[in-house]
Design an enzyme around this catalytic site. Structure first.
Site, PDB file in Angstrom:
ATOM      1  N   LYS A  67       0.854  -1.207   0.000  1.00 26.04           N
ATOM      2  CA  LYS A  67       0.000   0.000   0.000  1.00 26.04           C
ATOM      3  C   LYS A  67       0.887   1.254   0.000  1.00 26.04           C
ATOM      4  CE  LYS A  67      -3.387  -2.646   2.525  1.00 26.04           C
ATOM      5  NZ  LYS A  67      -4.782  -2.659   2.815  1.00 26.04           N
ATOM      6  N   GLY A 115      -7.730  -5.006   6.014  1.00 23.41           N
ATOM      7  CA  GLY A 115      -7.178  -4.144   7.051  1.00 23.41           C
ATOM      8  C   GLY A 115      -7.986  -4.112   8.328  1.00 23.41           C
ATOM      9  N   GLU A 163     -11.245 -10.170  -2.507  1.00 29.48           N
ATOM     10  CA  GLU A 163     -10.915  -9.412  -1.306  1.00 29.48           C
ATOM     11  C   GLU A 163     -12.179  -8.784  -0.735  1.00 29.48           C
ATOM     12  OE1 GLU A 163      -6.649  -8.212  -0.948  1.00 29.48           O
ATOM     13  OE2 GLU A 163      -7.488  -6.701  -2.265  1.00 29.48           O
ATOM     14  N   GLU A 198      -9.524  -0.202  -2.149  1.00 28.34           N
ATOM     15  CA  GLU A 198      -9.166   1.125  -1.625  1.00 28.34           C
ATOM     16  C   GLU A 198      -9.146   2.153  -2.755  1.00 28.34           C
ATOM     17  OE1 GLU A 198      -5.597  -0.032   0.412  1.00 28.34           O
ATOM     18  OE2 GLU A 198      -6.773  -0.939   2.027  1.00 28.34           O
ATOM     19  N   HIS A 257      -8.138  -2.497  -6.788  1.00 25.62           N
ATOM     20  CA  HIS A 257      -8.135  -2.697  -5.330  1.00 25.62           C
ATOM     21  C   HIS A 257      -9.272  -1.876  -4.732  1.00 25.62           C
ATOM     22  CE1 HIS A 257      -6.886  -2.727  -1.150  1.00 25.62           C
ATOM     23  NE2 HIS A 257      -6.102  -3.754  -1.445  1.00 25.62           N
ATOM     24  N   SER A 269      -6.907  -9.434   5.624  1.00 24.42           N
ATOM     25  CA  SER A 269      -6.386  -9.809   6.948  1.00 24.42           C
ATOM     26  C   SER A 269      -5.743 -11.189   6.976  1.00 24.42           C
ATOM     27  CB  SER A 269      -7.510  -9.701   7.990  1.00 24.42           C
ATOM     28  OG  SER A 269      -7.979  -8.365   8.059  1.00 24.42           O
TER      29      SER A 269
HETATM   30  C1  PEP Z   1      -4.913  -5.696   0.713  1.00 21.31           C
HETATM   31  O1  PEP Z   1      -4.496  -4.566   0.850  1.00 21.31           O
HETATM   32  O2  PEP Z   1      -5.070  -6.164  -0.408  1.00 21.31           O
HETATM   33  C2  PEP Z   1      -5.201  -6.480   1.918  1.00 21.31           C
HETATM   34  C3  PEP Z   1      -5.721  -7.669   1.792  1.00 21.31           C
HETATM   35  O3  PEP Z   1      -4.942  -5.892   3.122  1.00 21.31           O
HETATM   36  P1  PEP Z   1      -4.878  -6.644   4.574  1.00 21.31           P
HETATM   37  O4  PEP Z   1      -4.135  -7.938   4.378  1.00 21.31           O
HETATM   38  O5  PEP Z   1      -4.161  -5.675   5.440  1.00 21.31           O
HETATM   39  O6  PEP Z   1      -6.278  -6.878   4.994  1.00 21.31           O
END
Ligand code: PEP
Length: 647
Positions: free
Chosen positions: A399, A561, A555, A485, A483, A601
């Site tokens: 990130k 996160g 995801e 985000e 992604h 996570s």
């Molecule tokens: C990600 O940023 O793709 C992600 C899965 O983050 P995290 O593992 O921190 O949840």
């Protein structure tokens, strides 16, 4: 709201043109549901009591370009007469000499109903000449047709240029002040329910509401245009092809603003509007030759759950009634209620059917290609003794963490920790500014370099952007695309994601397409709908060979996160679904070779359980990839797991 109202008009001795919405469902030559007629009675009474001569006008259904005896307002005149306890004569037309003469003859305290406005196509064209003829029938204008007031039709819009004063009727006034109250100082959470046949009728409203409400429930015919925007095949259901893009942008806006958007998850389908029976199927199972005509039992439950959030019980009940009968508008309002009644089968049977559908749905998922474990194949999708093997892939997404001073030791730590490992592909995705440095550190090792984003063009005037060839030049093999985000913060749409995938592939990069649902979408049972929509739209136009070069990362947004990961079963279920869809969109072989990673996570202490699931081919690791030891441990566990399972 300062609008001129009928109460402020000097009505005595005046001829008043009242535009009402008397578009009531008919059945057997009578009005089957007189709700809309009753709604306009207070306005009519007030006008008549104050000594006005009332010329009443309305549309009914959707006549095709001329008079249609089946859509005459005759039954409406009859029922209205009963409700007002006075005769309601019906003019033979709404314009023309005879009608004008009849309108002139209406005395104070009397009423004349004009024949269906839509018997003249000029009405829907907002024709000025036609509006002028309507205007000649009276001295002032009252609009009490709230449900039709958003339409630029001659009796609603153009007429007001020729007939003044123009005022709101009592129903209009009441609805406007309720709407004003709700939109200006709403009790939250605020849930809006939209139905009706067309998105085109309500584009502005949808756009406006997305900025105001906490949740938007979309039923009726218009839901199918939204479902198409999500990539669903909806058979012969009503879809406005030229509004799919509008619906897509509303969905995206809602997603960006965190507005919960509830769409049907199942539908009652039949051969056509006149079918005498229907059956409920999942929204993905609408047969090509059938059309969705109502929401199904699971949707009723989900809409009920969303509406349960609204604090006003009456609103809840009314909205549900409207939502469930959303298909009414599809038939032009006339016969919808009857159809609705025919389909209103016993709720227990409905539920049983719903459960059976659920089971079918699940079974279908179970039947999706089961991918047996293989040996330690270095590349994905190798066939071994008829079985397909996919090498696990672990990607670290740093990130926006890692200045050069931080990135170098982190990359070195990973490199040193992974001197002896095999059976897993590993990629690190540092920020753009650290790509070159990390690239140098991992050069000559099996660790790959990846970027977190790219532009779709190879070069150009795109300030602040990074083009795919620039990434290739730095040694990148992989690029994360879509992604959550970026979708959330940068407003990245599926359309943009699609362009980026095409751009990345054109330069030999492997796009890692990220998809996943929000917590709210999961709670509403929209996980598969969301993921499917993202996948279909992101892969639009790609040929089989292109899809074969992708990696997909599931995801769930709620797991990123947050420290809360999806259970292996939850993840595996979606992974299987993704594979099934790719099988449909590309080919079975491509689906079998596709690596579907889980992200959200992932840590050293949960990776084993996740990767033990046959459908999970690796991990996209965010937070835990910022610690060299932790990331190394995840990779080693993935390698050990693969070795134990014989991959
Ligand atoms: C990600 O940023 O793709 C992600 C899965 O983050 P995290 O593992 O921190 O949840």
């Amino acid at each position: 709201m300062s609008k001129l109202t009928i109460e402020q008009l000097p009505l005595a001795g005046k001829r008043v043109f009242v535009r009402a919405d008397l578009n009531a469902p008919l059945g057997g030559g009578t009005v089957a549901d007189d709700t809309r007629l009753r709604a306009v009675i207070p306005t009519l009474r007030l006008a008549l009591d104050r000594g006005a001569a009332v010329v009443l006008a309305s549309h009914l259904g959707r006549p095709k370009g001329g008079p249609d005896p089946k859509l005459s307002l005759e039954p409406v005149a009859e029922r209205l007469g009963e409700l007002l306890a006075r005769p309601v004569p019906l003019a033979p037309d709404c314009v023309g000499e005879a009608t004008r003469a009849q309108a002139q003859a209406v005395k104070a305290g009397e009423l004349l109903l004009l024949e269906n406005l839509r018997f003249h196509p000029e009405e829907e064209k907002n024709d000025d000449g036609f509006a002028r003829q309507l205007a000649e029938l009276a001295d002032c204008y009252v609009n009490d047709a709230f449900a039709a007031a958003h339409r630029a039709h001659a009796s609603i819009e153009a007429i007001t240029h020729h007939l003044q004063p123009a005022a709101a009727g009592l129903l209009m006034q009441q609805e406007l002040s309720a709407l004003g109250r709700i939109l200006e100082a709403p009790e939250r959470p605020l849930v809006a329910v939209l139905g009706g046949a067309k998105v085109s009728d309500k584009v502005t409203l949808v756009e406006h509401l997305v900025g105001k409400v906490d949740a938007l429930v979309i039923g009726g015919g218009m839901a199918f245009t939204f479902l198409r925007a999500l990539g669903h095949a909806v058979g012969r259901s009503l879809v406005e092809p030229d509004r799919i893009e509008t619906a897509r942008s509303a969905l995206e806006q809602a997603r960006r603003r965190g507005v919960q958007l509830a769409l049907p998850v199942d539908a009652v389908v039949a051969d056509g509007l006149d079918s005498s029976s229907g059956r409920a199927v999942g929204i993905r199972q609408i047969p090509d030759d059938q059309m969705g005509l109502d929401i199904g039992p699971r949707t009723i439950e989900q809409f009920t759950a969303v509406l349960a959030k609204a604090t006003d019980g009456r609103l809840r009940e009314a909205a549900l009634r409207r939502g469930h009968g959303g298909h009414r508008a599809r038939g032009g309002g006339g016969g919808g209620l009857q159809r609705h009644r025919r389909w209103r089968y016993d709720r227990r049977r409905q539920r049983r059917r719903g459960q059976r559908q659920d089971r079918l749905h699940l079974d279908r998922r179970r039947r999706l290609p089961r991918i047996p474990r293989g040996t330690n194949a270095p590349r994905r999708g190798r066939s071994h003794g008829g079985r397909v093997m996919r090498t696990p892939l672990v990607i670290g997404n740093w990130k926006m963490f890692g200045t050069l001073a931080e990135a170098r030791p982190l990359a070195s730590g990973v490199r040193d920790g992974l001197k002896r490992f095999k059976g897993v592909d590993v990629v690190m995705c540092p920020p753009f500014t650290a790509l070159a440095a990390v690239g140098e550190i991992v050069q000559g090792t099996a660790i790959g370099l990846g970027a977190q984003n790219c532009h779709w063009e190879a070069s150009g005037a795109h300030t602040g952007e990074i083009a795919p060839p620039m990434l290739v030049e730095l040694g990148c093999r992989v690029v994360l695309i879509g992604h959550s985000e970026r979708r959330r913060e940068m407003g990245e749409t599926d359309e943009l994601v699609n362009k980026k995938i095409v751009g990345a592939l054109a330069h030999g990069l492997v796009p890692v397409l990220c998809v996943g649902e929000t917590a709210e979408e999961r709670r509403q049972g929209l996980t598969f709908t969301t993921v499917e929509g993202q996948l279909r739209a992101s892969l639009a136009g790609l040929d089989t060979a292109a899809v074969a070069r992708l990696v997909v990362a599931y995801e769930p947004v709620w797991a990123i996160g947050t420290g809360v990961n999806a259970t292996p079963q939850q993840a595996a279920e979606v992974h299987g679904y993704v594979r099934g869809l790719v099988s449909e969109l590309a080919s079975k072989e491509v689906a079998q070779g596709l690596r579907v990673l889980y992200g959200g996570s992932v840590k050293a202490d949960n990776v084993d359980a996740l990767l033990a699931e046959g459908e999970i081919d690796g991990a996209l690791v965010g937070g835990a990839s910022l610690n060299a030891q932790g990331f190394v441990s995840i990779v080693k566990k993935a390698a050990r797991g693969a070795a134990t399972r014989g991959e």
